[in-house]
Design an enzyme around this catalytic site. Structure first.
Site, PDB file in Angstrom:
ATOM      1  N   ALA A   1       0.864  -1.185   0.000  1.00 38.87           N
ATOM      2  CA  ALA A   1       0.000   0.000   0.000  1.00 38.87           C
ATOM      3  C   ALA A   1       0.902   1.237   0.000  1.00 38.87           C
ATOM      4  O   ALA A   1       2.053   1.182   0.446  1.00 38.87           O
ATOM      5  CB  ALA A   1      -0.892  -0.020   1.231  1.00 38.87           C
TER       6      ALA A   1
ATOM      7  N   GLY B   1       0.643  -5.101   0.988  1.00 37.71           N
ATOM      8  CA  GLY B   1      -0.571  -5.181   0.176  1.00 37.71           C
ATOM      9  C   GLY B   1      -0.320  -5.790  -1.197  1.00 37.71           C
ATOM     10  O   GLY B   1      -1.245  -6.350  -1.801  1.00 37.71           O
TER      11      GLY B   1
ATOM     12  N   GLU C   1      -0.559  -9.412  -0.631  1.00 37.08           N
ATOM     13  CA  GLU C   1      -1.969  -9.714  -0.362  1.00 37.08           C
ATOM     14  C   GLU C   1      -2.800  -9.660  -1.640  1.00 37.08           C
ATOM     15  O   GLU C   1      -3.691 -10.490  -1.859  1.00 37.08           O
ATOM     16  CB  GLU C   1      -2.514  -8.726   0.679  1.00 37.08           C
TER      17      GLU C   1
HETATM   18  N1  CO8 Z   1       4.613   3.196  -0.710  1.00 36.03           N
HETATM   19  C1  CO8 Z   1       5.015   4.397  -1.231  1.00 36.03           C
HETATM   20  N2  CO8 Z   1       6.188   4.552  -1.904  1.00 36.03           N
HETATM   21  C2  CO8 Z   1       6.957   3.459  -2.063  1.00 36.03           C
HETATM   22  C3  CO8 Z   1       6.582   2.196  -1.561  1.00 36.03           C
HETATM   23  C4  CO8 Z   1       5.352   2.093  -0.845  1.00 36.03           C
HETATM   24  N3  CO8 Z   1       4.880   0.932  -0.347  1.00 36.03           N
HETATM   25  N4  CO8 Z   1       7.565   1.305  -1.857  1.00 36.03           N
HETATM   26  C5  CO8 Z   1       8.501   1.991  -2.545  1.00 36.03           C
HETATM   27  N5  CO8 Z   1       8.141   3.290  -2.670  1.00 36.03           N
HETATM   28  C6  CO8 Z   1       8.883   4.363  -3.349  1.00 36.03           C
HETATM   29  C7  CO8 Z   1      10.111   4.786  -2.575  1.00 36.03           C
HETATM   30  O1  CO8 Z   1       9.759   5.721  -1.578  1.00 36.03           O
HETATM   31  C8  CO8 Z   1      10.978   5.372  -3.660  1.00 36.03           C
HETATM   32  O2  CO8 Z   1      10.507   6.656  -3.954  1.00 36.03           O
HETATM   33  P1  CO8 Z   1      11.601   7.841  -4.224  1.00 36.03           P
HETATM   34  O3  CO8 Z   1      12.308   7.417  -5.483  1.00 36.03           O
HETATM   35  O4  CO8 Z   1      10.752   9.056  -4.390  1.00 36.03           O
HETATM   36  O5  CO8 Z   1      12.509   7.865  -3.057  1.00 36.03           O
HETATM   37  C9  CO8 Z   1      10.645   4.507  -4.868  1.00 36.03           C
HETATM   38  O6  CO8 Z   1       9.401   3.844  -4.568  1.00 36.03           O
HETATM   39  C10 CO8 Z   1      11.689   3.434  -5.115  1.00 36.03           C
HETATM   40  O7  CO8 Z   1      11.845   2.699  -3.917  1.00 36.03           O
HETATM   41  P2  CO8 Z   1      13.275   2.477  -3.215  1.00 36.03           P
HETATM   42  O8  CO8 Z   1      14.228   3.566  -3.561  1.00 36.03           O
HETATM   43  O9  CO8 Z   1      13.038   2.220  -1.765  1.00 36.03           O
HETATM   44  O10 CO8 Z   1      13.736   1.135  -3.978  1.00 36.03           O
HETATM   45  P3  CO8 Z   1      14.711   0.008  -3.410  1.00 36.03           P
HETATM   46  O11 CO8 Z   1      14.988  -0.887  -4.565  1.00 36.03           O
HETATM   47  O12 CO8 Z   1      15.866   0.607  -2.692  1.00 36.03           O
HETATM   48  O13 CO8 Z   1      13.845  -0.791  -2.307  1.00 36.03           O
HETATM   49  C11 CO8 Z   1      11.867  -1.885  -1.504  1.00 36.03           C
HETATM   50  C12 CO8 Z   1      12.720  -1.499  -2.717  1.00 36.03           C
HETATM   51  C13 CO8 Z   1      12.626  -2.881  -0.629  1.00 36.03           C
HETATM   52  C14 CO8 Z   1      10.593  -2.528  -2.013  1.00 36.03           C
HETATM   53  C15 CO8 Z   1      11.555  -0.628  -0.653  1.00 36.03           C
HETATM   54  O14 CO8 Z   1      11.042   0.386  -1.534  1.00 36.03           O
HETATM   55  C16 CO8 Z   1      10.538  -0.847   0.414  1.00 36.03           C
HETATM   56  O15 CO8 Z   1      10.886  -1.366   1.474  1.00 36.03           O
HETATM   57  N6  CO8 Z   1       9.269  -0.425   0.213  1.00 36.03           N
HETATM   58  C17 CO8 Z   1       8.244  -0.495   1.195  1.00 36.03           C
HETATM   59  C18 CO8 Z   1       7.726  -1.919   1.344  1.00 36.03           C
HETATM   60  C19 CO8 Z   1       6.654  -1.975   2.419  1.00 36.03           C
HETATM   61  O16 CO8 Z   1       6.877  -1.668   3.570  1.00 36.03           O
HETATM   62  N7  CO8 Z   1       5.433  -2.412   2.048  1.00 36.03           N
HETATM   63  C20 CO8 Z   1       4.319  -2.527   2.937  1.00 36.03           C
HETATM   64  C21 CO8 Z   1       3.516  -1.267   2.921  1.00 36.03           C
HETATM   65  S1  CO8 Z   1       2.203  -1.286   4.118  1.00 36.03           S
HETATM   66  C22 CO8 Z   1       1.009  -2.238   3.378  1.00 36.03           C
HETATM   67  O17 CO8 Z   1       1.157  -2.707   2.291  1.00 36.03           O
HETATM   68  C23 CO8 Z   1      -0.228  -2.432   4.149  1.00 36.03           C
HETATM   69  C24 CO8 Z   1      -1.276  -3.045   3.268  1.00 36.03           C
HETATM   70  C25 CO8 Z   1      -2.598  -2.917   3.923  1.00 36.03           C
HETATM   71  C26 CO8 Z   1      -3.701  -3.093   2.914  1.00 36.03           C
HETATM   72  C27 CO8 Z   1      -4.998  -2.964   3.560  1.00 36.03           C
HETATM   73  C28 CO8 Z   1      -6.101  -2.837   2.550  1.00 36.03           C
HETATM   74  C29 CO8 Z   1      -7.377  -3.464   2.975  1.00 36.03           C
END
Ligand code: CO8
Length: 258
Positions: A65, A109, A112
């Site tokens: 998400a 998400g 999921e």
């Molecule tokens: N949300 C918003 N932005 C994101 C997300 C995210 N989930 N994931 C990555 N991005 C963005 C980064 O902020 C970055 O933006 P910018 O270039 O502006 O800095 C861009 O995408 C590229 O990401 P990274 O530079 O971090 O790329 P890396 O290759 O270094 O890392 C990762 C990749 C490991 C995937 C890392 O981006 C990461 O850890 N992302 C977050 C993963 C995470 O925590 N996911 C869970 C989110 S919470 C959730 O999903 C709850 C779901 C509930 C659903 C309920 C509905 C009913």
């Protein structure tokens, strides 16, 4: 229909949806989930479509998400307003099969969403995880419910509590995915599987999907009865007559979806 967060196309009898927010690794926001629901519902209602594929990019199916979008939500926003959560269940109302083709990250998400699809074909680059614990939250769309059913309590606890990622080989061993293929084959493999499914009689495909899903809801005896009644009801279709006559006559069946 014009979409901003997804790309939609039709390939033969298969509907393809690509999640398309590359700048944030396909992070899932309200708009994307609304558009995804609309696209899948549209394919579901289209008699020319027999199956669907949902995919992302080479780097990410979806990294979860959208954290930036939900960072400042209050309890009332997410509980009463159902921000983030309100559009998530549409995909579960789709009656034709939906395959997830997962390359790269399927986290939170994103994992999921892949699990809401009927099965997952993944690339050898795929990484699955429920890292919500690192953000001070827990999964909210099935990570604590569908994941244990798919991979066992031990693996689900491990993933939800540590927040670590699982690679494609581990995901296949655990039973989360049905096939692992080289990354450049992943989408084609999913499209080919969807094309095979879409060539069958749609009523039997829909009843097969409904029956397998019943295995996860309620006791075995109820599931067995449901399957038996579905099986019986297919003898009311023209396609059952055609399918069996074609086998006996050593020819290819021509299903009419009736
Ligand atoms: N949300 C918003 N932005 C994101 C997300 C995210 N989930 N994931 C990555 N991005 C963005 C980064 O902020 C970055 O933006 P910018 O270039 O502006 O800095 C861009 O995408 C590229 O990401 P990274 O530079 O971090 O790329 P890396 O290759 O270094 O890392 C990762 C990749 C490991 C995937 C890392 O981006 C990461 O850890 N992302 C977050 C993963 C995470 O925590 N996911 C869970 C989110 S919470 C959730 O999903 C709850 C779901 C509930 C659903 C309920 C509905 C009913």
């Amino acid at each position: 229909m014009t979409y901003e967060c997804i790309l939609v196309e039709t390939i033969g009898k298969v509907g393809l949806v690509r999640l398309n927010r590359p700048q944030v690794l396909n992070a899932l926001n309200d708009q994307l989930m609304t558009e995804l629901g609309q696209a899948l519902s549209g394919f579901d209602a289209d008699d020319n479509i027999g199956a669907m594929v949902v995919t992302g990019s080479d780097k990410a199916f979806a990294a979860g998400a959208d954290i930036a979008a939900m960072a400042n939500y209050s309890y009332m926003d997410v509980y009463k307003g159902e921000y983030i959560t309100r559009n998530w269940e549409t995909i579960k109302s789709v009656r034709k099969p939906v395959i997830a083709a997962v390359r790269g990250f399927a986290l939170g998400g994103g994992c999921e969403l892949a699990m809401m699809c009927d099965f997952i074909i993944c690339a050898d680059t795929a990484k699955f995880g429920q890292p919500e614990i690192k953000l001070g939250i827990i999964p909210g769309a099935g990570g604590t419910q569908r994941l244990p059913r798919a991979v066992s309590k031990a693996k689900a606890m491990d993933l939800c509590l540590t927040g670590r990622m699982m690679d494609a080989a581990e995901a296949e061993r655990a039973g989360l995915v049905s096939r692992v293929v080289p990354a450049d084959r992943c989408l084609d493999e999913a499209l080919e599987a969807a094309t095979v499914i879409a060539a069958y009689s749609i009523p039997s495909v829909m009843m097969a999907k409904e029956s397998v899903n019943r295995a996860f809801e309620g006791p075995l005896s109820e599931g067995m009865l449901f399957e038996r009644r579905m099986f019986h009801s297919l003898f009311a279709t023209e396609d059952q007559k055609e399918g069996m006559a074609a086998f006996v006559g050593k020819r290819k069946p021509e299903f009419k979806n009736k």
